[in-house]
Design a protein around this motif. Sequence first.
Motif, PDB file in Angstrom:
ATOM      1  N   ILE A  36      -4.044   4.432  -2.210  1.00  0.00           N
ATOM      2  CA  ILE A  36      -2.866   4.380  -3.081  1.00  0.00           C
ATOM      3  C   ILE A  36      -2.591   5.755  -3.669  1.00  0.00           C
ATOM      4  CG2 ILE A  36      -1.920   3.347  -5.184  1.00  0.00           C
ATOM      5  CD1 ILE A  36      -3.547   0.853  -4.566  1.00  0.00           C
ATOM      6  N   GLY A  37      -3.649   6.469  -4.030  1.00  0.00           N
ATOM      7  CA  GLY A  37      -3.479   7.798  -4.598  1.00  0.00           C
ATOM      8  C   GLY A  37      -2.787   8.751  -3.649  1.00  0.00           C
ATOM      9  N   PHE A  38      -3.244   8.817  -2.405  1.00  0.00           N
ATOM     10  CA  PHE A  38      -2.623   9.705  -1.427  1.00  0.00           C
ATOM     11  C   PHE A  38      -1.161   9.323  -1.171  1.00  0.00           C
ATOM     12  CE2 PHE A  38      -6.977  10.930   0.072  1.00  0.00           C
ATOM     13  CZ  PHE A  38      -6.801  12.298  -0.031  1.00  0.00           C
ATOM     14  N   ILE A  39      -0.888   8.033  -1.048  1.00  0.00           N
ATOM     15  CA  ILE A  39       0.492   7.606  -0.798  1.00  0.00           C
ATOM     16  C   ILE A  39       1.395   7.971  -1.972  1.00  0.00           C
ATOM     17  CG2 ILE A  39       1.987   5.589  -0.474  1.00  0.00           C
ATOM     18  CD1 ILE A  39      -0.206   4.324   1.208  1.00  0.00           C
ATOM     19  N   LEU A  40       0.906   7.790  -3.192  1.00  0.00           N
ATOM     20  CA  LEU A  40       1.712   8.153  -4.361  1.00  0.00           C
ATOM     21  C   LEU A  40       1.942   9.660  -4.430  1.00  0.00           C
ATOM     22  CD1 LEU A  40       0.349   5.795  -7.163  1.00  0.00           C
ATOM     23  CD2 LEU A  40       2.485   5.618  -5.878  1.00  0.00           C
ATOM     24  N   VAL A  41       0.960  10.448  -4.013  1.00  0.00           N
ATOM     25  CA  VAL A  41       1.169  11.894  -3.937  1.00  0.00           C
ATOM     26  C   VAL A  41       2.302  12.211  -2.960  1.00  0.00           C
ATOM     27  CG1 VAL A  41       0.154  14.071  -3.149  1.00  0.00           C
ATOM     28  CG2 VAL A  41      -1.148  12.556  -4.641  1.00  0.00           C
ATOM     29  N   GLY A  42       2.319  11.507  -1.820  1.00  0.00           N
ATOM     30  CA  GLY A  42       3.394  11.711  -0.858  1.00  0.00           C
ATOM     31  C   GLY A  42       4.752  11.328  -1.424  1.00  0.00           C
ATOM     32  N   VAL A  43       4.783  10.237  -2.191  1.00  0.00           N
ATOM     33  CA  VAL A  43       6.044   9.806  -2.804  1.00  0.00           C
ATOM     34  C   VAL A  43       6.550  10.860  -3.783  1.00  0.00           C
ATOM     35  CG1 VAL A  43       7.108   8.095  -4.320  1.00  0.00           C
ATOM     36  CG2 VAL A  43       5.549   7.354  -2.515  1.00  0.00           C
ATOM     37  N   LEU A  44       5.659  11.358  -4.640  1.00  0.00           N
ATOM     38  CA  LEU A  44       6.068  12.311  -5.674  1.00  0.00           C
ATOM     39  C   LEU A  44       6.373  13.690  -5.105  1.00  0.00           C
ATOM     40  CD1 LEU A  44       3.523  11.373  -8.495  1.00  0.00           C
ATOM     41  CD2 LEU A  44       5.961  10.846  -8.430  1.00  0.00           C
ATOM     42  N   LEU A 283     -10.185  14.207   5.024  1.00  0.00           N
ATOM     43  CA  LEU A 283      -9.051  15.023   4.590  1.00  0.00           C
ATOM     44  C   LEU A 283      -7.844  14.801   5.484  1.00  0.00           C
ATOM     45  CD1 LEU A 283      -8.010  17.115   2.614  1.00  0.00           C
ATOM     46  CD2 LEU A 283      -8.902  18.904   4.117  1.00  0.00           C
ATOM     47  N   ALA A 284      -8.058  14.753   6.815  1.00  0.00           N
ATOM     48  CA  ALA A 284      -6.934  14.540   7.722  1.00  0.00           C
ATOM     49  C   ALA A 284      -6.316  13.161   7.531  1.00  0.00           C
ATOM     50  CB  ALA A 284      -7.399  14.717   9.173  1.00  0.00           C
ATOM     51  N   LEU A 285      -7.145  12.168   7.242  1.00  0.00           N
ATOM     52  CA  LEU A 285      -6.610  10.831   6.970  1.00  0.00           C
ATOM     53  C   LEU A 285      -5.806  10.842   5.672  1.00  0.00           C
ATOM     54  CD1 LEU A 285      -6.502   7.940   7.966  1.00  0.00           C
ATOM     55  CD2 LEU A 285      -8.588   7.474   6.682  1.00  0.00           C
ATOM     56  N   GLY A 286      -6.246  11.636   4.708  1.00  0.00           N
ATOM     57  CA  GLY A 286      -5.470  11.782   3.484  1.00  0.00           C
ATOM     58  C   GLY A 286      -4.101  12.389   3.755  1.00  0.00           C
ATOM     59  N   VAL A 287      -4.047  13.369   4.655  1.00  0.00           N
ATOM     60  CA  VAL A 287      -2.755  13.958   5.032  1.00  0.00           C
ATOM     61  C   VAL A 287      -1.850  12.895   5.642  1.00  0.00           C
ATOM     62  CG1 VAL A 287      -1.618  15.665   6.498  1.00  0.00           C
ATOM     63  CG2 VAL A 287      -3.746  16.246   5.345  1.00  0.00           C
ATOM     64  N   PHE A 288      -2.422  12.041   6.490  1.00  0.00           N
ATOM     65  CA  PHE A 288      -1.623  10.963   7.085  1.00  0.00           C
ATOM     66  C   PHE A 288      -1.037  10.062   6.006  1.00  0.00           C
ATOM     67  CE2 PHE A 288      -2.036   6.379   7.957  1.00  0.00           C
ATOM     68  CZ  PHE A 288      -0.898   6.223   8.742  1.00  0.00           C
ATOM     69  N   GLY A 293       3.601   8.242   2.359  1.00  0.00           N
ATOM     70  CA  GLY A 293       4.271   8.252   1.068  1.00  0.00           C
ATOM     71  C   GLY A 293       5.582   9.019   1.105  1.00  0.00           C
ATOM     72  N   MET A 294       5.634  10.085   1.905  1.00  0.00           N
ATOM     73  CA  MET A 294       6.867  10.864   1.992  1.00  0.00           C
ATOM     74  C   MET A 294       8.007  10.061   2.610  1.00  0.00           C
ATOM     75  SD  MET A 294       5.755  14.788   2.851  1.00  0.00           S
ATOM     76  CE  MET A 294       5.001  14.383   4.426  1.00  0.00           C
ATOM     77  N   GLY A 295       7.659   9.010   3.361  1.00  0.00           N
ATOM     78  CA  GLY A 295       8.702   8.175   3.955  1.00  0.00           C
ATOM     79  C   GLY A 295       9.294   7.163   2.991  1.00  0.00           C
ATOM     80  N   LEU A 296       8.705   7.056   1.800  1.00  0.00           N
ATOM     81  CA  LEU A 296       9.208   6.112   0.809  1.00  0.00           C
ATOM     82  C   LEU A 296      10.259   6.778  -0.082  1.00  0.00           C
ATOM     83  CD1 LEU A 296       6.066   4.155  -0.469  1.00  0.00           C
ATOM     84  CD2 LEU A 296       8.106   3.179   0.569  1.00  0.00           C
ATOM     85  N   ASP A 297      11.421   6.201  -0.150  1.00  0.00           N
ATOM     86  CA  ASP A 297      12.487   6.666  -1.027  1.00  0.00           C
ATOM     87  C   ASP A 297      12.525   5.748  -2.247  1.00  0.00           C
ATOM     88  OD1 ASP A 297      14.772   7.457  -2.321  1.00  0.00           O
ATOM     89  OD2 ASP A 297      15.940   7.729  -0.497  1.00  0.00           O
ATOM     90  N   VAL A 375       9.439  -1.044   4.320  1.00  0.00           N
ATOM     91  CA  VAL A 375       8.572  -2.219   4.217  1.00  0.00           C
ATOM     92  C   VAL A 375       7.164  -1.883   4.707  1.00  0.00           C
ATOM     93  CG1 VAL A 375       8.161  -4.554   5.080  1.00  0.00           C
ATOM     94  CG2 VAL A 375      10.465  -3.864   4.394  1.00  0.00           C
ATOM     95  N   THR A 376       7.085  -1.142   5.806  1.00  0.00           N
ATOM     96  CA  THR A 376       5.779  -0.762   6.357  1.00  0.00           C
ATOM     97  C   THR A 376       5.012   0.132   5.384  1.00  0.00           C
ATOM     98  OG1 THR A 376       6.624  -0.908   8.622  1.00  0.00           O
ATOM     99  CG2 THR A 376       4.631   0.406   8.277  1.00  0.00           C
ATOM    100  N   ALA A 377       5.701   1.118   4.816  1.00  0.00           N
ATOM    101  CA  ALA A 377       5.042   2.009   3.859  1.00  0.00           C
ATOM    102  C   ALA A 377       4.538   1.234   2.649  1.00  0.00           C
ATOM    103  CB  ALA A 377       6.004   3.113   3.432  1.00  0.00           C
ATOM    104  N   LEU A 378       5.329   0.302   2.161  1.00  0.00           N
ATOM    105  CA  LEU A 378       4.890  -0.532   1.044  1.00  0.00           C
ATOM    106  C   LEU A 378       3.688  -1.388   1.446  1.00  0.00           C
ATOM    107  CD1 LEU A 378       8.352  -1.701  -0.373  1.00  0.00           C
ATOM    108  CD2 LEU A 378       6.760  -0.088  -1.431  1.00  0.00           C
ATOM    109  N   GLY A 379       3.721  -1.908   2.675  1.00  0.00           N
ATOM    110  CA  GLY A 379       2.601  -2.715   3.159  1.00  0.00           C
ATOM    111  C   GLY A 379       1.317  -1.917   3.243  1.00  0.00           C
TER     112      GLY A 379
END
Length: 594
Positions: A36-44, A283-288, A293-297, A375-379
């Motif tokens: 969740i942390g990595f995805i939220l970083v991508g969102v922000l 680390l590479a999985l964190g980048v993924f 997260g970057m795909g979430l608007d 939907v996928t990113a949220l999932g």
Amino acid sequence: MAAQFQTTPLSDALVILGAAGIVIPAFARFRVSPVIGFILVGVLAGPKGLGSLVGEHPWLGYLTITNPHAIEPFAEFGIILLLFSIGLELSFKRLWGMRRLVFGLGAAELLLSALIVGGALFLLGQSWGGAAGLGLALALSSTALVLPMVGTTGPVGRSAFAMLLFEDLAIVPIIFFLGALAPQASGEGWMALARTIVLGAAVIGAMLVLGRLLLPRLFGQAARTKSPELFLSVSLLVVIVASLASAAVGLSAIVGAIVAGILIAETDYSNEVEVITAPFRGLALGVFLITVGMGLDVRQVAAQWEILLLALVAIVMIKAAVTFGLLRLSGARKAVAAETGLLMASPSETTLIVLTTAMAAGLISAETASFWTVVTALGLTITPLLARIGRDAARRVDVGADLDAPPQDLGEATPRVVVIGFGRVGRLVADMLTNHGRAYIAVDSNIDNVAAARRAGFPILFGDVSRPEMMDRLHLGHATALVLTMDDPVLTVRLTKKVRAWCPGLTIVARARDAGHAAELYRAGATDAVPETLEASLQLSEAVLVELGIAMGPVIASIHEKRAELRKEIMEHGDLEQEPALGRRRLRDALKQG
């Protein structure tokens, strides 16, 4: 002024490393999943978050991802390394034993989920081609997130792995199938699929043959150099070459990564390879996850949250129900079926690939693809939450089961002695343990020692115990004793101190170079430290006394008494007299007592 805040690729690295070094530990402190942390970083930090404000506030360029496409190869590399590590946990024997689960349960789960989801979308007005594409895309589950949570050895892990492995193998046929359904497609799509299957089989066969011949020699040479950098380079070289080879003939790169992992798992180097590649994999999985997260608007989610939530809940419920039902039909316990069903319920990172393929084939519109991407990113974001709910559900539906008991095939959890170092001293200790019927596992970083011990039938692992990850894999909490026989005084003291902090009640017996080293080991927490110099003196005394005609019983008793006296003296006063006077004094005392 804008030029002053001109960004470089280093700003993207700053965001990624900042997430790994600051944000993620903060989430861990509050027991929030790093996913969740990595995805939220991508969102922000992504172009749809703070990145959209860089034009107005150029300084934000240092805190955002300015070139999302530049980090996508690293994200793909993270998935490849993850599948490679999964391959390291397998063997050909185990994979063959799982064939019915993979091609039976795995195929049924994917196809039935796709049929139900696709059928529902067709009834809601989607074209049959688009419904087929969306059904197959949304039926996929996340290998990258599920397997690190449950592993591959327990009942839940084995079931999830079988289904995920089939999905990973089915990605290429799905992509070709959607291409053949395209309105502008011709019969060449099926020919291309057949050609890819033939070439893929040939490449995998070549990898199996060459891997068995070359990998032991290649890793053996790297291990003999005792260079972690070289060993890491060889490990990454193998996985990259295998992935490129499979991708070159049209297969997914992850197929090559799995094959490479399985091949290395058949060698003596799998444990060390897994440990040494773990930081890069994480680390590479964190980048993924940041790219997800970057795909979430956030604006789109806020504007459509009701329909997005409804779609996500529907997908999760359908997939969870299908997986639960199939596992129950196959004889799995309710607890296993419930936990696995929820774990497999969210869409996958590969869903994004299939959605892109369906859109390129003209089966779905760009707007539809964008909706299901969100939907996928949220999932993916809620997958850790689903895992937690699944564990709780498993406990409720199967309260009497011992869910925390390790599986029978998990040898690491078996109570036994752990012997670190397998030279002359370590082998003698192992022989004595065997003579007295005590189970043990040995570890050594010298590949020649490991190879010789394996040929002699000793249970031994190749690995570097100076790495904390390697020590974690030994499950010292289940060990009956730890024996340190390495000829490395500094490492012996450091390990003793760490293990004593981890396992306060564990018996730790360590080989000491001399009395001073033994005193250090006692201070570090060793239960017993055996100085080589003192033992040599005691053995010499014993030999002399026996040769002088003194009965063996009194000699052994006096040796034991002297050993206890010396141990007490070392523990209380530290270093004793220096050699060679030390040996002469002990011999003289023993002769006097005789």
